[in-house]
Design an enzyme around this catalytic site. Sequence first.
Site, PDB file in Angstrom:
ATOM      1  N   ARG A  58      54.874   1.525  50.182  1.00  0.00           N
ATOM      2  CA  ARG A  58      55.918   2.150  50.995  1.00  0.00           C
ATOM      3  C   ARG A  58      55.367   3.342  51.784  1.00  0.00           C
ATOM      4  O   ARG A  58      55.133   3.252  52.975  1.00  0.00           O
ATOM      5  CB  ARG A  58      57.098   2.588  50.091  1.00  0.00           C
ATOM      6  N   ASP A  59      55.111   4.421  51.114  1.00  0.00           N
ATOM      7  CA  ASP A  59      54.652   5.629  51.783  1.00  0.00           C
ATOM      8  C   ASP A  59      53.329   5.378  52.524  1.00  0.00           C
ATOM      9  O   ASP A  59      53.104   5.894  53.619  1.00  0.00           O
ATOM     10  CB  ASP A  59      54.478   6.743  50.739  1.00  0.00           C
ATOM     11  N   HIS A 111      53.044  14.962  43.856  1.00  0.00           N
ATOM     12  CA  HIS A 111      52.723  14.049  44.966  1.00  0.00           C
ATOM     13  C   HIS A 111      51.827  14.828  45.928  1.00  0.00           C
ATOM     14  O   HIS A 111      52.305  15.683  46.666  1.00  0.00           O
ATOM     15  CB  HIS A 111      54.048  13.608  45.634  1.00  0.00           C
ATOM     16  N   HIS A 113      48.706  15.182  48.856  1.00  0.00           N
ATOM     17  CA  HIS A 113      47.958  14.573  49.954  1.00  0.00           C
ATOM     18  C   HIS A 113      46.589  15.213  50.030  1.00  0.00           C
ATOM     19  O   HIS A 113      46.420  16.390  49.704  1.00  0.00           O
ATOM     20  CB  HIS A 113      48.704  14.764  51.274  1.00  0.00           C
ATOM     21  N   CYS A 149      47.037   9.882  58.282  1.00  0.00           N
ATOM     22  CA  CYS A 149      47.975  10.585  59.140  1.00  0.00           C
ATOM     23  C   CYS A 149      48.110   9.944  60.509  1.00  0.00           C
ATOM     24  O   CYS A 149      47.111   9.678  61.168  1.00  0.00           O
ATOM     25  CB  CYS A 149      47.463  12.002  59.304  1.00  0.00           C
ATOM     26  N   ASN A 164      47.761  10.351  51.645  1.00  0.00           N
ATOM     27  CA  ASN A 164      47.974  10.322  50.206  1.00  0.00           C
ATOM     28  C   ASN A 164      46.655  10.279  49.434  1.00  0.00           C
ATOM     29  O   ASN A 164      45.718   9.596  49.831  1.00  0.00           O
ATOM     30  CB  ASN A 164      48.746   9.045  49.846  1.00  0.00           C
TER      31      ASN A 164
END
Lengths: 307, 307
Positions: free
Chosen positions: B14-15, B206, B208, B239, B248
């Site tokens: 997803r992300d 979470h 990055h 990005c 991520n």
Amino acid sequence: MAPTKVKIVEVGPRDGLQNEKEFVATETKIELVNRLSQAGLQNVESASFVSPKWVPQMADGAAVMAGIARRPGTIYSVLTPNMRGFEGALEAKADEVVIFGAASEAFSQKNINCSIAESIARFEPVAKAAKEAGVRLRGSISCSLGCPYQGEVPVASVVDVVERMKALGCDEIDIADTIGVGTAKRTREVVAAVSKVFPRERLSGHFHDTYGQAVANIYAALQEGIEIYHASVAGLGGCPYAKGATGNVATEDVVYLMNGLGIETGIDLDQLIEIGDFISRAIGKPSASRAGRALLAKKRDGVAPCV
Amino acid sequence: MAPTKVKIVEVGPRDGLQNEKEFVATETKIELVNRLSQAGLQNVESASFVSPKWVPQMADGAAVMAGIARRPGTIYSVLTPNMRGFEGALEAKADEVVIFGAASEAFSQKNINCSIAESIARFEPVAKAAKEAGVRLRGSISCSLGCPYQGEVPVASVVDVVERMKALGCDEIDIADTIGVGTAKRTREVVAAVSKVFPRERLSGHFHDTYGQAVANIYAALQEGIEIYHASVAGLGGCPYAKGATGNVATEDVVYLMNGLGIETGIDLDQLIEIGDFISRAIGKPSASRAGRALLAKKRDGVAPCV
């Protein structure tokens, strides 16, 4: 227990560039060293006085050392594998000479056909000459957190090499994770153990980011009180054997970490990212520094990356 | 204080994929989710039930959820921006729905034209419906360690959003460093503060890797007792706004860290690096995972990278 200030040893001009296939112009190397010292790096590993047959990229070590503009207080180090290298280093007025050995018996045997003990004993004349000449002596211990041949490297082996290098009179000793396999727990175990036999403030951590662990390992070593870290601007020193594999931790990423922790480095991060851009363009490779790329994108394009 | 085992929430499908410009085939997404659950990921963020006008890449969420082979015990999460999304998620038998908000007032205003408080209040119907339907509810707080518009984000703002999400009944809350600017000290401060108002064991980190700090931040959060971490296989989610910037943190790098720390993840790292290779080839981009690249090179070519 973490220090309030650290010394970053910039290894890009030597460790970083040495495996570049295309010869990097002497003037580019000189500009790199000069800009790094101007940005506040207190110690720049600038050249290697090794046979040009072994490392052709480093053939111009004497010219680099002759060409740089020395910044007062900056230590310019060179690698010296033997007495011939040491004599070159002395002539070039290096502030520090670097000798080396592995913590892995398998690595030592496979690479130089002798035991760890023998390999370090061979540096005795260099060490003695350095002491006599009043030149700083640094010892670098490769494979301190793991070996490509034997895998696990016992903590006791690292301690043993530290003791041998201490006996040679080393002023500073590098615990190097040459292949980047170490993680935070092992890092702490090793640096805690060697801190018992050598002054902690003269131990340095040299981490590679091959497995993405270098910044975490530095954070771990900080918690053990280690005050000196090696890094390479733009992450120079990508692995020559595996495509896409990363090498030395990038100086930009390390300085970014230290700034966030409120630990003083004396380094101007903005100048540093410009240097990373300069050398990346010069060798025609993208920067391997994540902080360098992000900060440069923000500066050049005015974008805040990755929202 | 560090946990002996952790849960890794895989956010790649997803992300990670949502910003890919080229549409990724539904069957590829299904295979990705299936292989991740088979590799031992206990929670896979699998789709987004958002308008296809906003995020065209996620238009096939229902088909993905219908096509996957559910592994007993695995939580399949989906993003639900509103009641319409929630109804889709319910129909798709999602195990967990994800709502979100920013900890930065500037970010909230700039992106959705309303205050943080208003943006979270808008999720009330979704939260209520999730509770009634017995579906797990997760809240994700972006810009928890910094904001592209206002820079510094006060710790108190993050705590405030955590309290609002707690009031909505969130089972789990993500502290997200959306732009990757956070470093270890800030990470510890923020997670320590929010742990005082929400059960630590249901907080997740979470991170990055935009500035190369993600693995160090995870190591820092572990020391504060955080037991849940988000990661994206192959570092999916580069990005979209800055070339070369990373997104991520890669799941491979996180599992490699945990293995080194002796912290149980239940994940098969060898399977994971194959999945990273599979999806990197599928989208035609090199893996952003350092551990993934190094381990794959070692496996395929028999070389030990970077000696």
